[in-house]
Design a protein around this motif. Structure first.
Motif, mmCIF file in Angstrom:
data_model
loop_
_atom_site.group_PDB
_atom_site.id
_atom_site.type_symbol
_atom_site.label_atom_id
_atom_site.label_comp_id
_atom_site.label_asym_id
_atom_site.label_seq_id
_atom_site.Cartn_x
_atom_site.Cartn_y
_atom_site.Cartn_z
ATOM 1 N N ASN A 3 -5.554 -5.469 12.637
ATOM 2 C CA ASN A 3 -4.372 -6.247 12.982
ATOM 3 C C ASN A 3 -3.173 -5.661 12.236
ATOM 4 N N LEU A 4 -2.337 -4.940 12.980
ATOM 5 C CA LEU A 4 -1.180 -4.259 12.387
ATOM 6 C C LEU A 4 0.129 -4.972 12.698
ATOM 7 N N THR A 5 0.056 -6.252 13.027
ATOM 8 C CA THR A 5 1.256 -7.010 13.362
ATOM 9 C C THR A 5 2.273 -6.955 12.219
ATOM 10 N N GLN A 6 3.458 -6.432 12.513
ATOM 11 C CA GLN A 6 4.568 -6.300 11.565
ATOM 12 C C GLN A 6 4.207 -5.507 10.311
ATOM 13 N N ALA A 7 3.184 -4.664 10.412
ATOM 14 C CA ALA A 7 2.896 -3.746 9.305
ATOM 15 C C ALA A 7 3.946 -2.639 9.294
ATOM 16 N N ASP A 8 4.342 -2.197 8.118
ATOM 17 C CA ASP A 8 5.358 -1.159 7.983
ATOM 18 C C ASP A 8 4.671 0.188 7.775
ATOM 19 N N LEU A 9 4.616 0.989 8.842
ATOM 20 C CA LEU A 9 3.952 2.289 8.801
ATOM 21 C C LEU A 9 4.952 3.446 8.718
ATOM 22 N N ARG A 10 6.202 3.129 8.410
ATOM 23 C CA ARG A 10 7.216 4.169 8.318
ATOM 24 C C ARG A 10 6.848 5.190 7.242
ATOM 25 N N ARG A 11 6.933 6.459 7.625
ATOM 26 C CA ARG A 11 6.664 7.592 6.744
ATOM 27 C C ARG A 11 5.209 7.658 6.283
ATOM 28 N N ALA A 12 4.322 6.849 6.873
ATOM 29 C CA ALA A 12 2.898 6.971 6.562
ATOM 30 C C ALA A 12 2.337 8.189 7.294
ATOM 31 N N LEU B 269 0.821 -1.203 0.000
ATOM 32 C CA LEU B 269 0.000 0.000 0.000
ATOM 33 C C LEU B 269 0.860 1.260 0.000
ATOM 34 N N SER B 270 2.079 1.127 -0.468
ATOM 35 C CA SER B 270 2.982 2.268 -0.536
ATOM 36 C C SER B 270 2.377 3.374 -1.394
ATOM 37 N N GLU B 271 2.427 4.599 -0.890
ATOM 38 C CA GLU B 271 1.944 5.780 -1.607
ATOM 39 C C GLU B 271 0.445 5.721 -1.919
ATOM 40 N N ALA B 272 -0.273 4.797 -1.291
ATOM 41 C CA ALA B 272 -1.720 4.716 -1.505
ATOM 42 C C ALA B 272 -2.431 5.802 -0.711
ATOM 43 N N ASN B 273 -3.566 6.243 -1.235
ATOM 44 C CA ASN B 273 -4.390 7.233 -0.540
ATOM 45 C C ASN B 273 -5.504 6.492 0.195
ATOM 46 N N LEU B 274 -5.367 6.392 1.527
ATOM 47 C CA LEU B 274 -6.357 5.730 2.372
ATOM 48 C C LEU B 274 -7.005 6.734 3.324
ATOM 49 N N SER B 275 -6.953 8.008 2.966
ATOM 50 C CA SER B 275 -7.513 9.026 3.846
ATOM 51 C C SER B 275 -9.010 8.803 4.029
ATOM 52 N N GLY B 276 -9.439 8.792 5.293
ATOM 53 C CA GLY B 276 -10.856 8.609 5.591
ATOM 54 C C GLY B 276 -11.385 7.216 5.353
ATOM 55 N N ALA B 277 -10.516 6.264 5.046
ATOM 56 C CA ALA B 277 -10.968 4.891 4.789
ATOM 57 C C ALA B 277 -11.338 4.188 6.087
ATOM 58 N N ASP B 278 -12.297 3.275 6.012
ATOM 59 C CA ASP B 278 -12.690 2.470 7.169
ATOM 60 C C ASP B 278 -11.928 1.152 7.119
ATOM 61 N N LEU B 279 -10.943 1.010 8.012
ATOM 62 C CA LEU B 279 -10.107 -0.191 8.081
ATOM 63 C C LEU B 279 -10.375 -0.958 9.368
ATOM 64 N N THR B 280 -11.573 -0.810 9.897
ATOM 65 C CA THR B 280 -11.952 -1.493 11.133
ATOM 66 C C THR B 280 -11.829 -3.006 10.985
ATOM 67 N N GLN B 281 -11.146 -3.642 11.926
ATOM 68 C CA GLN B 281 -10.979 -5.111 11.973
ATOM 69 C C GLN B 281 -10.347 -5.674 10.702
ATOM 70 N N THR B 282 -9.602 -4.840 9.988
ATOM 71 C CA THR B 282 -8.929 -5.287 8.767
ATOM 72 C C THR B 282 -7.617 -5.997 9.102
ATOM 73 N N ASN B 283 -7.311 -7.049 8.356
ATOM 74 C CA ASN B 283 -6.051 -7.768 8.539
ATOM 75 C C ASN B 283 -4.965 -7.049 7.752
ATOM 76 N N LEU B 284 -4.086 -6.353 8.462
ATOM 77 C CA LEU B 284 -3.008 -5.574 7.838
ATOM 78 C C LEU B 284 -1.627 -6.123 8.204
ATOM 79 N N THR B 285 -1.566 -7.384 8.618
ATOM 80 C CA THR B 285 -0.285 -7.968 8.988
ATOM 81 C C THR B 285 0.658 -7.968 7.783
ATOM 82 N N PHE B 286 1.891 -7.546 8.035
ATOM 83 C CA PHE B 286 2.952 -7.509 7.017
ATOM 84 C C PHE B 286 2.647 -6.547 5.860
#
Length: 216
Positions: free
Chosen positions: A192-201, A158-175
């Motif tokens: 679930n943000l386990t090992q998700a890379d949020l650097r510079r997000a 999801l690099s450089e993706a526009n997720l502004s205002g998105a509903d990510l409730t209970q979404t699996n975002l691992t890795f």
């Protein structure tokens, strides 16, 4: 003058055998011919019809999508492979979650479509709740305001993706990778943000997994 997709084309098959067809004979071609051959009891005939279906735009894509439910595995596999293009994927996304996830299940079994390419697509405001986007390439995609509640984005790019205002409730975002992604005002409650890379997000105003609001 635009072509009529239902008219026979140069790659269509002419109905007939050793005896030349009468002047009033039917031509087994065009979209109607594809539909007719898809009703054949012979799987090979249905596969041949599917191979012609992409020539008929969205109407042809709809026939391919319907073939995901064909009783013959080889026909279902052919349909799955024919739905690899970006336009075909967008058509699938516009159907419903069950149709998309059915295609993903087939494609993963065939080792096709595991890295689904949806880079730079515009899915702003789409209802994508429960969709399987695991390992998908969504780099630069516009998902602003999209409903991704309960979706599977494990390992997605999801690099450089526009997720502004998105509903990510209970979404699996691992890795998942969010390098330079825009997550302002996004709702990540119970994600679930386990090992998700949020650097510079950009997480300004986002509701985090634990319910806290990230500073602007």
């Amino acid at each position: 003058m635009p072509e009529n997709p239902s008219e026979p084309r140069h790659y269509d098959v002419v109905l007939g055998g050793k005896t030349p067809p009468p002047l009033t004979g039917a031509v087994l071609g065009g979209l109607a011919g594809v539909k007719q051959r898809l009703r054949s009891t012979v799987a090979e005939h249905r596969i041949a019809a599917l191979m012609e279906a992409p020539h008929y735009g969205e109407a042809g894509l709809d026939l391919i999508i319907q073939a995901l439910d064909d009783k013959a595995e080889q026909v279902r596999d052919t349909a799955c492979i024919l739905l690899q293009g970006k336009l075909a994927k967008l058509t699938l996304l516009k159907k419903d979650v069950a149709t998309w996830n059915k295609w993903r299940a087939h494609s993963i079994r065939l080792e096709e479509g595991i890295n689904v390419d949806l880079s730079a697509v515009n899915l702003s405001g789409f209802n994508l709740s429960g969709f399987n986007f695991s390992s998908a390439n969504l780099m630069g995609a516009n998902l602003s305001g999209a409903n991704l509640r309960g979706a599977d984005l494990k390992g997605a790019n999801l690099s450089e993706a526009n997720l502004s205002g998105a509903d990510l409730t209970q979404t699996n975002l691992t890795f998942a990778g969010f390098w330079n992604a825009d997550l302002r005002q996004a709702n990540l409650t119970e994600a679930n943000l386990t090992q998700a890379d949020l650097r510079r997000a950009n997480l300004g105003g986002a509701i985090m997994a634990d319910g806290t609001v990230h500073d602007e």
